[in-house]
Design a protein around this motif. Structure first.
Motif, PDB file in Angstrom:
ATOM      1  N   UNK A 214      -0.743 -25.470 -13.567  1.00  0.00           N
ATOM      2  CA  UNK A 214       0.401 -24.604 -13.327  1.00  0.00           C
ATOM      3  C   UNK A 214       0.171 -23.732 -12.101  1.00  0.00           C
ATOM      4  N   UNK A 215       1.270 -23.353 -11.487  1.00  0.00           N
ATOM      5  CA  UNK A 215       1.249 -22.405 -10.378  1.00  0.00           C
ATOM      6  C   UNK A 215       1.730 -21.063 -10.902  1.00  0.00           C
ATOM      7  N   UNK A 216       0.963 -20.015 -10.664  1.00  0.00           N
ATOM      8  CA  UNK A 216       1.366 -18.665 -11.063  1.00  0.00           C
ATOM      9  C   UNK A 216       2.178 -18.080  -9.914  1.00  0.00           C
ATOM     10  N   UNK A 217       3.490 -18.165 -10.047  1.00  0.00           N
ATOM     11  CA  UNK A 217       4.374 -17.739  -8.975  1.00  0.00           C
ATOM     12  C   UNK A 217       4.426 -16.222  -8.837  1.00  0.00           C
ATOM     13  N   UNK A 218       4.137 -15.516  -9.908  1.00  0.00           N
ATOM     14  CA  UNK A 218       4.136 -14.046  -9.864  1.00  0.00           C
ATOM     15  C   UNK A 218       3.142 -13.515 -10.877  1.00  0.00           C
ATOM     16  N   UNK A 219       2.373 -12.505 -10.462  1.00  0.00           N
ATOM     17  CA  UNK A 219       1.370 -11.889 -11.332  1.00  0.00           C
ATOM     18  C   UNK A 219       1.335 -10.396 -11.008  1.00  0.00           C
ATOM     19  N   UNK A 220       1.563  -9.561 -12.026  1.00  0.00           N
ATOM     20  CA  UNK A 220       1.640  -8.113 -11.785  1.00  0.00           C
ATOM     21  C   UNK A 220       0.879  -7.361 -12.872  1.00  0.00           C
ATOM     22  N   UNK A 221       0.231  -6.243 -12.454  1.00  0.00           N
ATOM     23  CA  UNK A 221      -0.426  -5.361 -13.422  1.00  0.00           C
ATOM     24  C   UNK A 221      -0.256  -3.910 -12.984  1.00  0.00           C
ATOM     25  N   UNK A 222       0.112  -3.076 -13.961  1.00  0.00           N
ATOM     26  CA  UNK A 222       0.133  -1.616 -13.776  1.00  0.00           C
ATOM     27  C   UNK A 222      -0.899  -1.018 -14.719  1.00  0.00           C
ATOM     28  N   UNK A 223      -1.695  -0.051 -14.191  1.00  0.00           N
ATOM     29  CA  UNK A 223      -2.718   0.578 -15.022  1.00  0.00           C
ATOM     30  C   UNK A 223      -2.828   2.051 -14.653  1.00  0.00           C
ATOM     31  N   UNK A 224      -2.956   2.892 -15.670  1.00  0.00           N
ATOM     32  CA  UNK A 224      -3.167   4.325 -15.479  1.00  0.00           C
ATOM     33  C   UNK A 224      -4.148   4.809 -16.530  1.00  0.00           C
ATOM     34  N   UNK A 225      -5.104   5.661 -16.102  1.00  0.00           N
ATOM     35  CA  UNK A 225      -6.128   6.166 -17.014  1.00  0.00           C
ATOM     36  C   UNK A 225      -6.500   7.578 -16.578  1.00  0.00           C
ATOM     37  N   UNK A 226      -6.021   8.547 -17.353  1.00  0.00           N
ATOM     38  CA  UNK A 226      -6.251   9.950 -16.995  1.00  0.00           C
ATOM     39  C   UNK A 226      -7.736  10.272 -16.922  1.00  0.00           C
ATOM     40  N   UNK A 227      -8.531   9.763 -17.856  1.00  0.00           N
ATOM     41  CA  UNK A 227      -9.952  10.105 -17.896  1.00  0.00           C
ATOM     42  C   UNK A 227     -10.809   9.127 -17.096  1.00  0.00           C
ATOM     43  N   UNK A 228     -10.190   8.116 -16.532  1.00  0.00           N
ATOM     44  CA  UNK A 228     -10.863   7.237 -15.583  1.00  0.00           C
ATOM     45  C   UNK A 228     -10.525   7.612 -14.147  1.00  0.00           C
ATOM     46  N   UNK A 229      -9.789   8.729 -13.986  1.00  0.00           N
ATOM     47  CA  UNK A 229      -9.416   9.261 -12.670  1.00  0.00           C
ATOM     48  C   UNK A 229      -8.443   8.350 -11.926  1.00  0.00           C
ATOM     49  N   UNK A 230      -7.657   7.574 -12.668  1.00  0.00           N
ATOM     50  CA  UNK A 230      -6.677   6.686 -12.038  1.00  0.00           C
ATOM     51  C   UNK A 230      -5.274   7.163 -12.412  1.00  0.00           C
ATOM     52  N   UNK A 231      -4.564   7.684 -11.412  1.00  0.00           N
ATOM     53  CA  UNK A 231      -3.193   8.124 -11.638  1.00  0.00           C
ATOM     54  C   UNK A 231      -2.295   6.904 -11.838  1.00  0.00           C
ATOM     55  N   UNK A 232      -2.432   5.909 -10.980  1.00  0.00           N
ATOM     56  CA  UNK A 232      -1.743   4.643 -11.149  1.00  0.00           C
ATOM     57  C   UNK A 232      -2.400   3.589 -10.272  1.00  0.00           C
ATOM     58  N   UNK A 233      -2.380   2.355 -10.744  1.00  0.00           N
ATOM     59  CA  UNK A 233      -2.923   1.239  -9.981  1.00  0.00           C
ATOM     60  C   UNK A 233      -1.989   0.043 -10.146  1.00  0.00           C
ATOM     61  N   UNK A 234      -1.518  -0.486  -9.022  1.00  0.00           N
ATOM     62  CA  UNK A 234      -0.607  -1.626  -9.025  1.00  0.00           C
ATOM     63  C   UNK A 234      -1.293  -2.822  -8.371  1.00  0.00           C
ATOM     64  N   UNK A 235      -1.172  -3.987  -9.009  1.00  0.00           N
ATOM     65  CA  UNK A 235      -1.745  -5.219  -8.456  1.00  0.00           C
ATOM     66  C   UNK A 235      -0.674  -6.295  -8.452  1.00  0.00           C
TER      67      UNK A 235
END
Length: 366
Positions: A214-235
């Motif tokens: 299969x071909x992955x035509x779209x792949x997205x991730x949002x992540x936020x972790x207050x105690x990991x010092x990550x306000x937001x991370x988009x991939x």
């Protein structure tokens, strides 16, 4: 009374009994009169079900019976099947067909616009409705877990997750959301303090150009972790995947592809940038194993290779057991591990590289 009279009377009494016994011995169930408003399915036991064919995948056929609700039946237990409308059908060699489906005598036929094609049943890979009934493509699950601690310490932990999948004969969309929140109350001050607060949302769309690739035509991730010092991370990314093993009780697939990542940090050292961007090499592996009729085991491992400033290696690992309880309710025992090889320092504090937890939760499928 003459002897002949007795013989006639005896034979008249005996004859109905013999006839009724013969009828019982020779009786066979009559095939139903097909109502074209329904799909019809006959099992190897001779039982007929009427309703709607939902899908076939990995040799398991889902059928929504008018009387008994959704039934999951192995294709080997189906002797006859007649559909009221057109189905989207995929063969083992990747060929896509569309038409009304008939299964009989270990063969299946597809009829469309007056033409009929027949194949051995072993060539059938998957079925999805082609009539535009959107709900027939979807399945979803919501999950809730909690833990309360009282006494010398007072703490509450919550995990909420949900996942959805849309599957057709040639495509697959998957989405997953999880949120973890923990709060602890100080016995000295009486104030509540958050100890965990993170969220993750993922989504991917795959197109199968062969049964295993299969071909992955779209792949997205949002992540936020207050105690990991990550306000937001988009991939954002794309990729390609391959099913190493895909049988009824066990599947194992791998995927790889390039991505682009942006990360906003909550706090950084003086002079440091609070936003990082990075190219990503994304590698993944998922395994699903049906241990028994009521127990499933799965593993999902993803690793992102990013720049050193963005974390260098970002790992996400999830594994667990799902146990069927009553109806559509399941008990989930799940272990999570998130690891950032080079976490971003929050002022003078360096977040821990590893964040792991074990969650016992109740889920509902629909």
């Amino acid at each position: 009374m003459k002897l002949t009279h007795y013989l006639v009377l005896a034979s008249s009494l005996l004859y109905p009994s013999v006839s009724f016994a013969d009828t019982l011995l020779s009786w066979k169930p009559v095939s139903p009169s097909f109502d074209q408003e329904f799909d019809w399915l006959k099992t190897t036991s001779g039982e007929w079900l009427k309703g709607d064919l939902i899908t076939l995948y990995k040799e398991e056929l889902e059928f929504d019976s008018k009387e008994f609700g959704i039934q999951v039946i192995n294709i080997s237990d189906v002797t006859e099947l007649y559909t009221k409308g057109e189905q989207s059908i995929r063969l083992n060699d990747g060929t896509l067909l569309s038409g009304k489906l008939i299964i009989k005598d270990n063969k299946f036929s597809v009829a469309h616009n007056g033409f009929k094609q027949s194949y051995a049943l072993s060539n059938l890979l998957s079925i999805a409705s082609a009539e535009g009934i959107e709900l027939g493509y979807w399945n979803a699950e919501v999950n809730f877990g909690t833990n309360f601690r009282r006494g010398n310490s007072e703490q509450s932990d919550y995990t909420i997750s949900a996942e959805a999948q849309r599957r057709t004969a040639s495509s697959r969309f998957r989405s997953y959301f999880i949120s973890n929140f923990s709060q602890r109350k100080s016995l000295e001050t009486g104030k509540k303090q958050d100890t965990t607060n993170d969220q993750r949302l993922t989504g991917s769309y795959d197109w199968f150009f062969s049964p295993k690739t299969f071909i992955r035509l779209a792949d997205y991730e949002y992540f936020a972790d207050e105690f990991g010092n990550i306000d937001n991370r988009h991939t954002f990314g794309i990729g390609i995947g391959y099913k190493l093993i895909d049988i009824r009780t066990f599947s194992w697939e791998v995927s790889a592809g390039p991505s682009y990542q942006t990360t906003d940090y909550i706090s950084v050292e003086s002079g440091q940038n609070d936003k990082e961007t990075s190219a990503v090499i994304n590698l993944g592996m998922t395994t699903q194993w049906t241990i028994s009729k009521n127990i499933d085991f799965d593993v999902d491992y993803q690793i992102k290779v990013v720049s050193e400033d963005a974390g260098h290696y970002i790992h996400r690992f999830k594994t667990g057991i799902e146990i069927d309880l009553i109806g559509d309710f399941d008990l989930d025992l799940t272990f999570y591990l998130d690891r950032i090889e080079e976490p971003k320092k929050a002022g003078l504090v360096i977040p821990n590289k590893n964040d792991y937890r074990f969650v016992v939760s109740l889920s509902y499928k629909f």
